[in-house]
Design an enzyme around this catalytic site. Sequence first.
Site, PDB file in Angstrom:
ATOM      1  N   VAL A   1       2.532   3.441  10.122  1.00  0.00           N
ATOM      2  CA  VAL A   1       2.852   4.860   9.888  1.00  0.00           C
ATOM      3  C   VAL A   1       3.633   5.423  11.073  1.00  0.00           C
ATOM      4  O   VAL A   1       3.523   4.929  12.181  1.00  0.00           O
ATOM      5  CB  VAL A   1       1.554   5.669   9.687  1.00  0.00           C
ATOM      6  CG1 VAL A   1       0.811   5.168   8.455  1.00  0.00           C
ATOM      7  CG2 VAL A   1       0.629   5.625  10.908  1.00  0.00           C
ATOM      8  N   THR A   2       4.404   6.483  10.790  1.00  0.00           N
ATOM      9  CA  THR A   2       4.749   6.992   9.485  1.00  0.00           C
ATOM     10  C   THR A   2       6.127   6.468   9.083  1.00  0.00           C
ATOM     11  O   THR A   2       6.949   6.176   9.955  1.00  0.00           O
ATOM     12  CB  THR A   2       4.757   8.543   9.446  1.00  0.00           C
ATOM     13  OG1 THR A   2       5.750   9.030  10.350  1.00  0.00           O
ATOM     14  CG2 THR A   2       3.409   9.113   9.829  1.00  0.00           C
TER      15      THR A   2
ATOM     16  N   LYS B   1       8.648   7.000  19.695  1.00  0.00           N
ATOM     17  CA  LYS B   1       8.535   6.707  18.272  1.00  0.00           C
ATOM     18  C   LYS B   1       8.919   5.250  18.000  1.00  0.00           C
ATOM     19  O   LYS B   1       8.279   4.560  17.217  1.00  0.00           O
ATOM     20  CB  LYS B   1       9.422   7.662  17.461  1.00  0.00           C
ATOM     21  CG  LYS B   1       9.130   9.142  17.712  1.00  0.00           C
ATOM     22  CD  LYS B   1       7.667   9.478  17.478  1.00  0.00           C
ATOM     23  CE  LYS B   1       7.384  10.955  17.729  1.00  0.00           C
ATOM     24  NZ  LYS B   1       5.945  11.243  17.791  1.00  0.00           N
TER      25      LYS B   1
ATOM     26  N   LYS C   1       3.104   2.302  23.330  1.00  0.00           N
ATOM     27  CA  LYS C   1       4.467   2.849  23.399  1.00  0.00           C
ATOM     28  C   LYS C   1       4.407   4.365  23.558  1.00  0.00           C
ATOM     29  O   LYS C   1       3.613   5.036  22.899  1.00  0.00           O
ATOM     30  CB  LYS C   1       5.253   2.455  22.140  1.00  0.00           C
ATOM     31  CG  LYS C   1       4.699   3.014  20.832  1.00  0.00           C
ATOM     32  CD  LYS C   1       5.421   2.383  19.648  1.00  0.00           C
ATOM     33  CE  LYS C   1       5.057   2.977  18.317  1.00  0.00           C
ATOM     34  NZ  LYS C   1       5.382   4.380  18.117  1.00  0.00           N
TER      35      LYS C   1
ATOM     36  N   ASP D   1       1.177   1.730  14.701  1.00  0.00           N
ATOM     37  CA  ASP D   1       0.470   3.008  14.942  1.00  0.00           C
ATOM     38  C   ASP D   1      -0.599   3.356  13.901  1.00  0.00           C
ATOM     39  O   ASP D   1      -0.748   4.533  13.528  1.00  0.00           O
ATOM     40  CB  ASP D   1       1.484   4.160  15.028  1.00  0.00           C
ATOM     41  CG  ASP D   1       2.492   3.989  16.145  1.00  0.00           C
ATOM     42  OD1 ASP D   1       2.393   2.989  16.879  1.00  0.00           O
ATOM     43  OD2 ASP D   1       3.386   4.839  16.270  1.00  0.00           O
TER      44      ASP D   1
ATOM     45  N   CYS E   1       7.925   6.680  13.086  1.00  0.00           N
ATOM     46  CA  CYS E   1       7.835   5.493  13.952  1.00  0.00           C
ATOM     47  C   CYS E   1       8.275   4.214  13.253  1.00  0.00           C
ATOM     48  O   CYS E   1       8.828   3.313  13.889  1.00  0.00           O
ATOM     49  CB  CYS E   1       6.433   5.377  14.522  1.00  0.00           C
ATOM     50  SG  CYS E   1       6.102   6.675  15.736  1.00  0.00           S
TER      51      CYS E   1
ATOM     52  N   GLN F   1      23.284   0.671   1.148  1.00  0.00           N
ATOM     53  CA  GLN F   1      24.498   0.132   1.774  1.00  0.00           C
ATOM     54  C   GLN F   1      24.344  -1.362   2.086  1.00  0.00           C
ATOM     55  O   GLN F   1      24.680  -1.828   3.181  1.00  0.00           O
ATOM     56  CB  GLN F   1      24.846   0.911   3.046  1.00  0.00           C
ATOM     57  CG  GLN F   1      25.047   2.415   2.803  1.00  0.00           C
ATOM     58  CD  GLN F   1      25.374   3.143   4.078  1.00  0.00           C
ATOM     59  OE1 GLN F   1      26.467   3.000   4.618  1.00  0.00           O
ATOM     60  NE2 GLN F   1      24.415   3.912   4.568  1.00  0.00           N
TER      61      GLN F   1
ATOM     62  N   GLU G   1       1.051   4.498  19.516  1.00  0.00           N
ATOM     63  CA  GLU G   1       1.785   5.563  20.203  1.00  0.00           C
ATOM     64  C   GLU G   1       0.802   6.354  21.060  1.00  0.00           C
ATOM     65  O   GLU G   1      -0.278   6.716  20.575  1.00  0.00           O
ATOM     66  CB  GLU G   1       2.461   6.491  19.192  1.00  0.00           C
ATOM     67  CG  GLU G   1       3.239   7.625  19.868  1.00  0.00           C
ATOM     68  CD  GLU G   1       3.922   8.578  18.881  1.00  0.00           C
ATOM     69  OE1 GLU G   1       3.974   8.278  17.684  1.00  0.00           O
ATOM     70  OE2 GLU G   1       4.384   9.636  19.346  1.00  0.00           O
TER      71      GLU G   1
HETATM   72  C1  C5J Z   1       4.355   8.015  14.132  1.00  0.00           C
HETATM   73  C2  C5J Z   1       4.548  10.387  14.480  1.00  0.00           C
HETATM   74  N1  C5J Z   1       3.608   6.976  14.491  1.00  0.00           N
HETATM   75  N2  C5J Z   1       4.758  10.638  13.174  1.00  0.00           N
HETATM   76  N3  C5J Z   1       4.279   9.129  14.910  1.00  0.00           N
HETATM   77  O1  C5J Z   1       5.049   7.991  13.151  1.00  0.00           O
HETATM   78  O2  C5J Z   1       4.592  11.299  15.269  1.00  0.00           O
END
Ligand code: C5J
Length: 230
Positions: free
Chosen positions: A158-159, A133, A130, A25, A163, A203, A73
């Site tokens: 990102v972010t 997320k 897509k 993204d 995502c 973990q 996205e």
């Molecule tokens: C992504 C968002 N790509 N933060 N989307 O992280 O809405």
Amino acid sequence: MLTIAAARPSPYTFDLPSTALLVIDMQRDFLEPGGFGESLGNDVDQLRRTVAPLAALLADARAVGLTVVHTREGHLPDLSDCPPAKLLRGAPSKRIGDPGPNGRILVRGEYGHDIIDELVPLPGEPVVDKPGKGAFHATDLDALLTARGIRSLLVTGVTTEVCVHTTVREANDRGYECLVLADCVGSYFPEFHRVALDMIAAQGGIFGWVADSAQVRAALPTTPVLQPSS
Ligand code: C5J
């Protein structure tokens, strides 16, 4: 086999034919003013620090012929793939589908929906659109990776806590081994970024591994060893 000895929580081992660089993204809608990220009240400049290291990693990955997959996205122009709750996010008149300086916000085919100029996909590099997320939800990403024999993912984009995290969790559940590159993922919230990376490696690496792109670039061969991805 290549090893990233400094990866957290333990050395990460991968081989080039079964590894893909996943670029999540890196779209104008998240990195530039006037898009979805800013409409949610975020400072889009926070994400810019990822661009230079990611561009350098992308260049090295392409040079050795590593499979590179990009995601975006976004939603169909009629928004039929956008859940009603998601449509209500953001300030009124700046929501998904509303007109903005880069076209309709988070809508496929619009200028803002596309990947930033610095990281534009090369012909032949898959671009997975897509609606969610996670990059595996309602996409053919799993089939695409399986067809290429990919089992390891170098994860960027990102972010970090949205995502990237959702995709890493989905990938981990499907058996992929994810190495998240800390300097090539970014968040509007520095604290969320730090904690999200800690969560991945905690973990015993419950979702995957974390390293810096310099460590991967140092491990990559300097001459092409694979056919370019298609
Ligand atoms: C992504 C968002 N790509 N933060 N989307 O992280 O809405």
